[in-house]
Structures are given as structure tokens and as C-alpha cells.
Design an enzyme around this catalytic site. Structure first.
Site, PDB file in Angstrom:
ATOM      1  N   HIS A  19     -35.812  17.581 -23.248  1.00 18.54           N
ATOM      2  CA  HIS A  19     -35.569  18.396 -21.925  1.00 18.54           C
ATOM      3  C   HIS A  19     -36.685  18.340 -20.796  1.00 18.54           C
ATOM      4  CE1 HIS A  19     -32.664  20.982 -24.330  1.00 18.54           C
ATOM      5  NE2 HIS A  19     -31.888  20.066 -23.935  1.00 18.54           N
ATOM      6  N   HIS A  42     -22.711  14.914 -24.531  1.00 16.95           N
ATOM      7  CA  HIS A  42     -22.478  15.782 -25.495  1.00 16.95           C
ATOM      8  C   HIS A  42     -23.327  16.990 -25.260  1.00 16.95           C
ATOM      9  CE1 HIS A  42     -22.073  11.821 -27.227  1.00 16.95           C
ATOM     10  NE2 HIS A  42     -21.676  12.192 -28.705  1.00 16.95           N
ATOM     11  N   SER A 118     -28.881  21.216 -22.147  1.00 19.83           N
ATOM     12  CA  SER A 118     -28.921  20.202 -20.932  1.00 19.83           C
ATOM     13  C   SER A 118     -27.795  20.856 -19.891  1.00 19.83           C
ATOM     14  CB  SER A 118     -28.612  18.920 -21.613  1.00 19.83           C
ATOM     15  OG  SER A 118     -27.471  18.918 -22.386  1.00 19.83           O
ATOM     16  N   ASP A 161     -14.278  12.861 -26.366  1.00 21.79           N
ATOM     17  CA  ASP A 161     -15.192  12.025 -27.046  1.00 21.79           C
ATOM     18  C   ASP A 161     -15.979  11.381 -25.878  1.00 21.79           C
ATOM     19  OD1 ASP A 161     -16.163  10.622 -29.252  1.00 21.79           O
ATOM     20  OD2 ASP A 161     -15.515   9.132 -28.133  1.00 21.79           O
ATOM     21  N   GLY A 162     -17.226  11.685 -26.118  1.00 20.57           N
ATOM     22  CA  GLY A 162     -18.409  11.340 -25.111  1.00 20.57           C
ATOM     23  C   GLY A 162     -18.684   9.969 -25.131  1.00 20.57           C
ATOM     24  N   ASP A 182     -26.681  12.740 -26.071  1.00 20.73           N
ATOM     25  CA  ASP A 182     -27.477  13.689 -27.054  1.00 20.73           C
ATOM     26  C   ASP A 182     -26.657  14.042 -28.170  1.00 20.73           C
ATOM     27  OD1 ASP A 182     -29.159  15.151 -28.405  1.00 20.73           O
ATOM     28  OD2 ASP A 182     -28.998  16.746 -26.994  1.00 20.73           O
TER      29      ASP A 182
END
Ligand code: SAM
Length: 300
Positions: A19, A42, A118, A161-162, A182
Site C-alpha cells: 500500500h 482482486h 486497496s 474473475d480479475g 493482488d
């Protein structure tokens, strides 16, 4: 298989590493007035109550954000991240919606301390015309995030789904931007899936910055990951940053935190190097700390 819940790990040393780098990149994007977009593949639940039973059970945040906050002197480039964390108060705090002890059956302990994930770190740094696209596949994490973000017109959220979603979404309408990937690494295939997704997205959107987080494990797959990223012909280069214990992980335990950044902003490498040197000695790793940073692909 979706067994991972970030609530057990929020604010740990890996979150601080990831981060703080995220805030640095966003600050670079803010330097120009032209809008930017962020794709967070994600996302997790958005923010976390460190007094929850989940967070208290592992106590990982004590060796991460809490250890950092105890320090009197911090690297100058870490300050914007620390200010953002310190100032973070969930929007609907006090409305009693999400803080009632019954939400997850968790007991709320005093004093509460909330750690933004995030999506909320990015949201805090968005300007009027910037955009955030968020993907999350876990049904409950998705619902929580949806409740927390739905009112922000600058943000779109998909239960998707990323890996596949990223490739389908690029290039986005706003051409300046960042992709954060991530994954939870529930399965070892996540390393290769992440690399393949970023490589495919890069072919369609070569000017973006891409940041992938990965865990460093004793029996991990980070070497294969590095080999795949070495094939990306990014003009801005590919930077690798790792903070890890030299040993002491034990089977399945995380030794450290790794970041691969494709096309990092100008001078980001020096900023992240200073932060990494400092974090190595401050955060609690499972053994003697090592900080490694190098270019896998040199910037042209
Ligand atoms: C490490 S957590 C994300 C933490 C978040 N990026 C942050 O920094 O606060 C990984 C998340 O990815 C979700 N996930 C797992 N597989 C996924 C997939 N294929 N696509 C999208 N989300 C996924 C998990 O449910 C979990 O919430």
C-alpha cells in the site's frame, strides 16, 4: 476455491509494503491534471476493523502498520501513506450499519482502528474525473464491498474473475492508469495466471503501470514469476522489490512480500528503495530481514 479472507491479514507487513507503493504511484498519477484510471483486480472487502476477531486472531497488523506507527522518524516518502491510514474513517461510521458486533458475530473492542484496503486507498486519492474499476469474486467480500462503495459514481464494481476481467477491460477509455493485481494465492497456479493476465493486458495497454503483489514462501514460485516478467518489453522497465526474512518461514508460512512493477513512474525506484530499507528493520518478519530491489527489465 475461495478460502482466503483478507480480514485476517489486513495491515500486516505485506500490506504496508504494497500500500505504500500504491500511494506513491497514485501520487505520481495525480501530478498531471489529465484524469487517470485504476483497475483493482482482486479487491477484498474494502476496509477492515482491526478490533474484529479475525484481525485479533492473527494479530498480524501489530507487526505491520502498528509497528510502523510507533516509529518517531519515518522516510519522507512514507508520510503520505501513513497520513492516509491515520485519517481513514469509514464513511458510514457511526450509522451503526456495519459496526454492530453482530455483523460477523465479531465482538467490537475499544479503541477501534480501521485499516483501508486497496479500493479505499485508491478512492481517497481519486479526483473528480478519475475512475476506479474493481473486481472481487468472493460472494461475501463482494457484497460487503458493494455496500461500501455503491454510492461513489467514480467507482465501478464487478463480481468477476480479475485475471480474465483485466484482459477484457483494456485498454480502458481513460488511457493513463494503473493496474493493481493482488491475488490471494489460494492455489499455486495463481502465480502463472497473474503473470499471463498482466502480459496479455500489457500487449493491449502498454503505457499503463502494472503492480503485482506476491508472497515469498520457502517453497514459492517467485523465480518462475520473475522469469515471466523478464519477457515483458516495457519501455519503462520492470522493477522488483522484496522485503523478506532470509530464513525462518517454515512450511507454508510467508517469508516475505514481493512487488513487481511494470512501467513504474519516474523516480519511484528511489522512493521505494528508501522505504524498503527502512521497513526491513521496522516490520516484524519471521526471521532476519533482507531488502532486495532491482530491475528485471531496465527502463529505456
Ligand atoms: C489479498 S486479497 C485483496 C486485498 C486488497 N487488494 C487490498 O489490498 O486490500 C485477495 C482477494 O482476491 C479475491 N479473489 C480471489 N480470486 C479471485 C479472482 N480470480 N478474481 C477476483 N478476485 C479474486 C479474494 O476473495 C480476496 O478478497
Amino acid at each position: 476455491m475461495l478460502s482466503y479472507l483478507h480480514g485476517f491479514h489486513a495491515g500486516n507487513f505485506a500490506d504496508v509494503h504494497k500500500h505504500s507503493a500504491l500511494v506513491l504511484i497514485l501520487a505520481h498519477l495525480q501530478k498531471k491534471t489529465k484524469p487517470f484510471c485504476v483497475i483493482d483486480t482482486h479487491a477484498g472487502a474494502g476496509w477492515y476493523d482491526l478490533a474484529s476477531l479475525q484481525a485479533q486472531k492473527t494479530g498480524e497488523w501489530k507487526g505491520g502498520i502498528a509497528a510502523v506507527q510507533q516509529e518517531q522518524r519515518v522516510p519522507v516518502d512514507l508520510v503520505p501513506y501513513l497520513d492516509l491510514i491515520e485519517d481513514f474513517v469509514p464513511d458510514n461510521r457511526g450509522l451503526g450499519v456495519e459496526f454492530e458486533a453482530g455483523m460477523d458475530g465479531d465482538e467490537v473492542l475499544e479503541p477501534p482502528l480501521y485499516y483501508p484496503g486497496s479500493p479505499f486507498i485508491v478512492q481517497k486519492m481519486l479526483r473528480e474525473d478519475d475512475h476506479l474499476s474493481v473486481m472481487e469474486l468472493h460472494p461475501r467480500e463482494y457484497e460487503t464491498l458493494d455496500r461500501r462503495l455503491y454510492h461513489d459514481r467514480r467507482v465501478t464494481l464487478q463480481k468477476r474473475d480479475g485475471y480474465e476481467g483485466l484482459v477484457a477491460m483494456v485498454p480502458p477509455h481513460i488511457r493513463r492508469g494503473l493496474v493493481l493485481m493482488d491475488p490471494s494465492y489460494d492455489v499455486k497456479q495463481d502465480y502463472a495466471r497473474a503473470a499471463r493476465s498482466i502480459i496479455a493486458a500489457y500487449r493491449r495497454w502498454a503505457t499503463a503501470t502494472y503492480m503485482l503483489w506476491y508472497p515469498i514462501l520457502e517453497d514459492g514460485f517467485d523465480h518462475e514469476l520473475h522469469d515471466m516478467f523478464r519477457q515483458i518489453p516495457a519501455t519503462g522497465g520492470v522493477l522488483c522489490s522484496e522485503i523478506a526474512a532470509s530464513h525462518g518461514g517454515g512450511k507454508g508460512r510467508m517469508l516475505g512480500s514481493g512487488l513487481l512493477v511494470v512501467n513504474p513512474p519516474y523516480q519511484f525506484d528511489a522512493q521505494l528503495a528508501a522505504i524498503g530499507d527502512w521497513l526491513r528493520d521496522v516490520v516484524h518478519l519471521p526471521g532476519p530481514g533482507v531488502h532486495y530491489q532491482d530491475w528485471l527489465v531496465k527502463a529505456q
